[in-house]
Design a protein around this motif. Structure first.
Motif, PDB file in Angstrom:
ATOM      1  N   SER A  76     -14.714 102.090  10.897  1.00  0.00           N
ATOM      2  CA  SER A  76     -16.047 102.670  10.981  1.00  0.00           C
ATOM      3  C   SER A  76     -16.221 103.681   9.840  1.00  0.00           C
ATOM      4  O   SER A  76     -15.351 104.531   9.620  1.00  0.00           O
TER       5      SER A  76
ATOM      6  N   LYS B 193     -22.301  90.155  10.074  1.00  0.00           N
ATOM      7  CA  LYS B 193     -21.993  89.092   9.115  1.00  0.00           C
ATOM      8  C   LYS B 193     -20.507  88.794   9.255  1.00  0.00           C
ATOM      9  O   LYS B 193     -19.664  89.457   8.650  1.00  0.00           O
TER      10      LYS B 193
ATOM     11  N   GLY C 139     -24.502  97.324  10.596  1.00  0.00           N
ATOM     12  CA  GLY C 139     -24.696  98.506   9.773  1.00  0.00           C
ATOM     13  C   GLY C 139     -26.092  99.076   9.949  1.00  0.00           C
ATOM     14  O   GLY C 139     -26.981  98.432  10.537  1.00  0.00           O
TER      15      GLY C 139
ATOM     16  N   TYR D 126     -22.552  98.330  19.049  1.00  0.00           N
ATOM     17  CA  TYR D 126     -23.027  98.881  17.785  1.00  0.00           C
ATOM     18  C   TYR D 126     -24.558  98.982  17.777  1.00  0.00           C
ATOM     19  O   TYR D 126     -25.123  99.921  17.237  1.00  0.00           O
TER      20      TYR D 126
ATOM     21  N   SER E 102     -21.661 101.872   9.018  1.00  0.00           N
ATOM     22  CA  SER E 102     -21.330 100.457   9.227  1.00  0.00           C
ATOM     23  C   SER E 102     -19.967 100.356   9.888  1.00  0.00           C
ATOM     24  O   SER E 102     -19.180 101.316   9.897  1.00  0.00           O
TER      25      SER E 102
ATOM     26  N   SER F 204     -16.682  97.369  10.415  1.00  0.00           N
ATOM     27  CA  SER F 204     -16.128  96.065  10.047  1.00  0.00           C
ATOM     28  C   SER F 204     -14.960  95.722  10.967  1.00  0.00           C
ATOM     29  O   SER F 204     -14.305  96.600  11.528  1.00  0.00           O
TER      30      SER F 204
ATOM     31  N   THR G  65     -18.513  92.139   8.820  1.00  0.00           N
ATOM     32  CA  THR G  65     -19.265  93.320   9.252  1.00  0.00           C
ATOM     33  C   THR G  65     -19.820  93.099  10.649  1.00  0.00           C
ATOM     34  O   THR G  65     -20.520  92.115  10.901  1.00  0.00           O
TER      35      THR G  65
END
Length: 568
Positions: free
Chosen positions: A414, A489, A455, A512, A434, A436, A452
């Motif tokens: 993060s 993504k 974000g 998120y 964002s 990942s 990802t």
């Protein structure tokens, strides 16, 4: 576009200055406001008697004689026996104010500023001034004189006043004053400390004054001799040695609770700045010279630097504004830091991951949680540009497990950042965050998930305005905030559905999304906080000044123009 010498060139972070707060007011505005104050609210005249027990003894204050009014006895008249048999030598009846028979515009300035950075010229005049004197001659003869300031021809006493209030300076006059007098001069009550009444108190402290010069009276006249001998040599020199106020003009005290302001001065000194013309040269327009209140807010010893290299009021503004108040870049940035930092938790997300590999094949389990991280804070940026604060955050959770020849892991990273820029009359806050993922269940990449999770970014621009009372408000600039959501993504292996990885990433994305929803509200939360009546920024001095046109200077000081509120 601002003039290169105007208030928007304020640069208090310059090491030559480094004052937390400055108020600069023009000589023209101070004199106009002082004369208004004296015309509306002049103190009552004061009567002082002096006597001498025996010839050759000191002339000292004495109590008035009940029932005797020496000022009602004309020159050459016969005083009552009670006065003739007393130690009486002279009496003064004087009251500050505008002299009768003279238009205010025809009077000299009360305060005159020059290129001397900490000394000012003060013209003292009175609406009432009488001296009644008794002079004894041989064989019991006496002369009774009663001198009254004539209408239209005031007595004027001109002093040079030392405005250096640094008690650590061995060359100043302030340090030798009694402690209670110093406390009255160092008035930190933000309701009154900038008022002309307080300034008049400062000017009328005899301990700060030089020997006065008398004008308005012929130097070869009897009244000039009496003013010199009685008022100056006897009365004024006595109170000057004691550091007292002329005619007891201690009308202000530090009592009372100041209206809440965002800065509380703890150190105070004064400095005169001359007016600079378009070429940057010192002008002879003394009306636009400024008396500057220099303040710190953390009980530091304040060192006075050279004059400012900009004007608080330009020639074209002199009839519109009386001065300006400036807050040093770092001081206001620290306020923004304290105001905005509590909301950074919404972008400071710390993940926690767990991963277990039970045996070869597809037997594994994984979980993750996301938590806001409290106590986040901007870092002040000392560079001389619009950026005043930066924030960066990163948190990771990496967990792995192994069973036989099969190993797997679950990693979440993060990151977040934010900045504060101030320019013109705008505060710009930028945010981004964002997350990942790097996940593998050990099946030779068949069920890996990398990419990802999501974000978010936002730019918030707040327009700053100021009210007469010194409080500022902020409003969203048209077109802002500008939230942008970066969708997930992810790349995953062809067996992800079999392994349950889709459900894993779905849960992460849902978490998120909840976090980004909080970030969308960041701008509203900050705006509400800054506008809240209990927490918003408030300039000190709202009882003395009306504030106008708040903006950030070319060096990011917070500056507002001001005018005196008419004194009551």
């Amino acid at each position: 576009m601002s003039n290169t010498k105007d208030h928007l060139q304020s640069y208090l972070s310059n090491p030559k200055f480094s004052y937390d707060l400055v108020v600069g007011v023009t000589a023209k505005s101070v004199n106009s406001t002082l004369k208004t104050m004296l015309s509306k609210n002049a103190p009552a005249p004061k009567v002082i008697w002096y006597g001498q027990a025996n010839v050759g003894d000191p002339v000292l204050p004495m109590d008035p004689i009940p029932g005797v009014d020496p000022f009602a006895i004309a020159s050459g008249g016969t005083p009552p026996e009670a006065l003739l048999t007393s130690p009486f030598v002279f009496a003064i009846k004087a009251g500050f104010g505008l002299p009768p028979g003279v238009m205010p515009g025809d009077l000299p300035d009360i305060l005159v500023l020059s290129t001397d950075s900490q000394k000012v010229k003060y013209n003292m005049f009175f609406n009432t001034f009488q001296i009644a004197t008794l002079d004894w001659g041989r064989r019991g003869s006496y002369a009774w004189s009663n001198y009254t300031q004539p209408d239209g021809s005031p007595y004027i006493f001109t002093y040079q006043v030392d405005m250096n209030f640094n008690s650590a300076d061995p060359n100043d006059k302030f340090s030798s004053l009694p402690a209670d007098v110093r406390n009255q001069l160092l008035n930190y009550n933000t309701n009154t400390m900038f008022s002309v009444q307080q300034l008049y108190l400062d000017l009328n402290n005899a301990g700060l004054q030089s020997m006065p010069q008398i004008s308005g009276v012929p130097s070869n006249s009897p009244v000039y001799e009496k003013l010199q001998l009685d008022f100056i040599n006897t009365y004024w020199q006595t109170i000057a040695q004691a550091g007292q106020f002329v005619l007891g003009y201690a009308v202000h005290s530090n009592s009372g609770t100041p209206i809440r302001t965002s800065l509380q001065p703890t150190s105070l000194n004064f400095m005169v700045s001359p007016y600079l013309d378009d070429a940057g040269a010192i002008s002879n327009n003394n009306q636009l010279y400024t008396l500057n209140y220099l303040m710190d807010t953390e009980s530091r010893q304040l060192n006075v630097g050279g004059p400012f290299i900009w004007n608080w009021v330009t020639e074209s503004e002199q009839d519109t504004y009386h001065g300006a108040m400036a807050v040093r870049r770092e001081v206001f940035a620290n306020y923004l830091n304290a105001a905005i930092s509590p909301y950074l938790a919404s972008i400071a997300i710390t993940p926690t991951t767990t991963y277990r590999q039970f045996n070869a094949g597809f037997s594994w389990s994984a979980s993750a949680s996301l938590a806001r991280t409290p106590n986040q804070s901007f870092t002040y940026s000392p560079t001389n540009d619009s950026r005043v604060a930066n924030y960066s955050f990163s948190a990771s959770s990496h967990h792995s497990d192994k069973s036989g020849l099969i190993s797997g892991h679950y990693n979440l990273d993060s990151v977040a950042s934010a900045t504060i820029d101030i320019v013109g009359n705008e505060i710009t806050i930028t945010l981004s965050a964002s997350m990942s993922i790097d996940f593998s269940n050990g099946d030779l990449g068949a069920a890996d998930v990398v990419g990802t999770v999501g974000g978010y970014s936002n730019t918030i621009v707040l327009v700053v305005n100021v009210h007469d009372d010194g409080s500022i408000t902020v409003t969203d600039k048209a077109g802002y905030p500008t939230p942008k959501i970066l969708p997930a993504k992810l790349s995953s292996g062809f067996m992800a559905g079999v392994d349950g990885v889709s459900g894993l990433t779905d849960r992460l994305t849902a978490n998120y999304s909840a976090m980004t929803e909080a970030m969308k509200n960041f701008g509203t939360q900050v705006e509400n906080y800054l506008n809240n009546s209990g927490t918003k920024w408030i300039f000190p001095g709202g009882q003395t000044f009306a504030f106008k046109n708040v903006a950030f200077s070319a060096h990011q000081d917070l500056v507002a123009q001001l005018t005196y509120v008419e004194p009551s």
